[in-house]
Design a protein around this motif. Structure first.
Motif, mmCIF file in Angstrom:
data_model
loop_
_atom_site.group_PDB
_atom_site.id
_atom_site.type_symbol
_atom_site.label_atom_id
_atom_site.label_comp_id
_atom_site.label_asym_id
_atom_site.label_seq_id
_atom_site.Cartn_x
_atom_site.Cartn_y
_atom_site.Cartn_z
ATOM 1 N N GLU A 115 -28.416 48.196 138.447
ATOM 2 C CA GLU A 115 -27.015 47.803 138.296
ATOM 3 C C GLU A 115 -26.917 46.629 137.322
ATOM 4 O O GLU A 115 -27.767 45.752 137.298
ATOM 5 C CB GLU A 115 -26.457 47.389 139.657
ATOM 6 N N VAL A 116 -25.887 46.642 136.506
ATOM 7 C CA VAL A 116 -25.673 45.569 135.535
ATOM 8 C C VAL A 116 -25.251 44.303 136.276
ATOM 9 O O VAL A 116 -24.321 44.332 137.071
ATOM 10 C CB VAL A 116 -24.609 45.986 134.501
ATOM 11 N N GLN A 117 -25.949 43.204 136.012
ATOM 12 C CA GLN A 117 -25.666 41.932 136.680
ATOM 13 C C GLN A 117 -24.941 40.996 135.716
ATOM 14 O O GLN A 117 -25.551 40.435 134.822
ATOM 15 C CB GLN A 117 -26.969 41.276 137.149
ATOM 16 N N PHE B 204 -22.947 43.026 126.645
ATOM 17 C CA PHE B 204 -24.079 42.912 127.562
ATOM 18 C C PHE B 204 -24.145 44.134 128.480
ATOM 19 O O PHE B 204 -25.197 44.766 128.627
ATOM 20 C CB PHE B 204 -23.952 41.633 128.391
ATOM 21 N N LYS B 205 -23.012 44.487 129.066
ATOM 22 C CA LYS B 205 -22.960 45.624 129.990
ATOM 23 C C LYS B 205 -23.339 46.921 129.283
ATOM 24 O O LYS B 205 -24.122 47.715 129.796
ATOM 25 C CB LYS B 205 -21.564 45.734 130.603
ATOM 26 N N GLN C 285 -27.100 46.980 128.610
ATOM 27 C CA GLN C 285 -27.836 47.214 129.861
ATOM 28 C C GLN C 285 -27.731 48.682 130.277
ATOM 29 O O GLN C 285 -28.727 49.270 130.698
ATOM 30 C CB GLN C 285 -27.286 46.322 130.969
ATOM 31 N N GLU C 286 -26.545 49.258 130.120
ATOM 32 C CA GLU C 286 -26.360 50.668 130.479
ATOM 33 C C GLU C 286 -27.168 51.587 129.572
ATOM 34 O O GLU C 286 -27.519 52.697 129.964
ATOM 35 C CB GLU C 286 -24.877 51.039 130.444
ATOM 36 N N SER D 199 -33.433 45.763 127.917
ATOM 37 C CA SER D 199 -33.810 44.692 128.839
ATOM 38 C C SER D 199 -32.717 43.630 128.905
ATOM 39 O O SER D 199 -31.866 43.532 128.017
ATOM 40 C CB SER D 199 -35.116 44.038 128.388
ATOM 41 N N ARG D 200 -32.779 42.815 129.953
ATOM 42 C CA ARG D 200 -31.797 41.749 130.124
ATOM 43 C C ARG D 200 -31.804 40.818 128.913
ATOM 44 O O ARG D 200 -30.753 40.483 128.368
ATOM 45 C CB ARG D 200 -32.089 40.973 131.411
ATOM 46 N N ASP D 201 -32.994 40.378 128.486
ATOM 47 C CA ASP D 201 -33.074 39.477 127.330
ATOM 48 C C ASP D 201 -32.547 40.143 126.064
ATOM 49 O O ASP D 201 -31.853 39.519 125.266
ATOM 50 C CB ASP D 201 -34.517 38.997 127.114
ATOM 51 N N ALA E 246 -30.320 42.541 125.946
ATOM 52 C CA ALA E 246 -28.869 42.681 126.092
ATOM 53 C C ALA E 246 -28.166 41.355 125.805
ATOM 54 O O ALA E 246 -27.089 41.332 125.198
ATOM 55 C CB ALA E 246 -28.532 43.179 127.499
#
Length: 80
Positions: A3-5, A28-29, A32-33, A37-39, A41
């Motif tokens: 899930e996108v945080q 960002f979302k 991520q989708e 990776s978080r970084d 994104a």
């Protein structure tokens, strides 16, 4: 897929103008989708912000005015 945080975003995002925050969160979302990776994104989101905003000398972010003349100048010949 995880899930996108959006609640764990860098603190600097809170200092952005509302419009820039919305752009950041959407970019960002989306990244991520797409499985980035978080970084990665976060980097994509910051690059998205920099398309329409710039950080001033005071550290605050400001919307960059669009110069419509820059992109639509007619091409003229240089002579012979």
């Amino acid at each position: 897929m995880a899930e996108v945080q959006l609640d764990n975003l860098p603190g600097e995002v809170n200092d952005l103008p509302e419009g820039a925050q919305n752009i950041f969160k959407a970019a960002f979302k989306s990244a991520q989708e797409d499985g980035i990776s978080r970084d990665g994104a976060i980097n994509i989101a910051w690059n998205s912000i920099k398309q329409g905003y710039a950080q001033g000398e005071d550290g605050k972010w400001y919307k960059v005015p669009q110069d419509s003349n820059t992109h639509h100048k007619p091409i003229t010949s240089g002579g012979n």
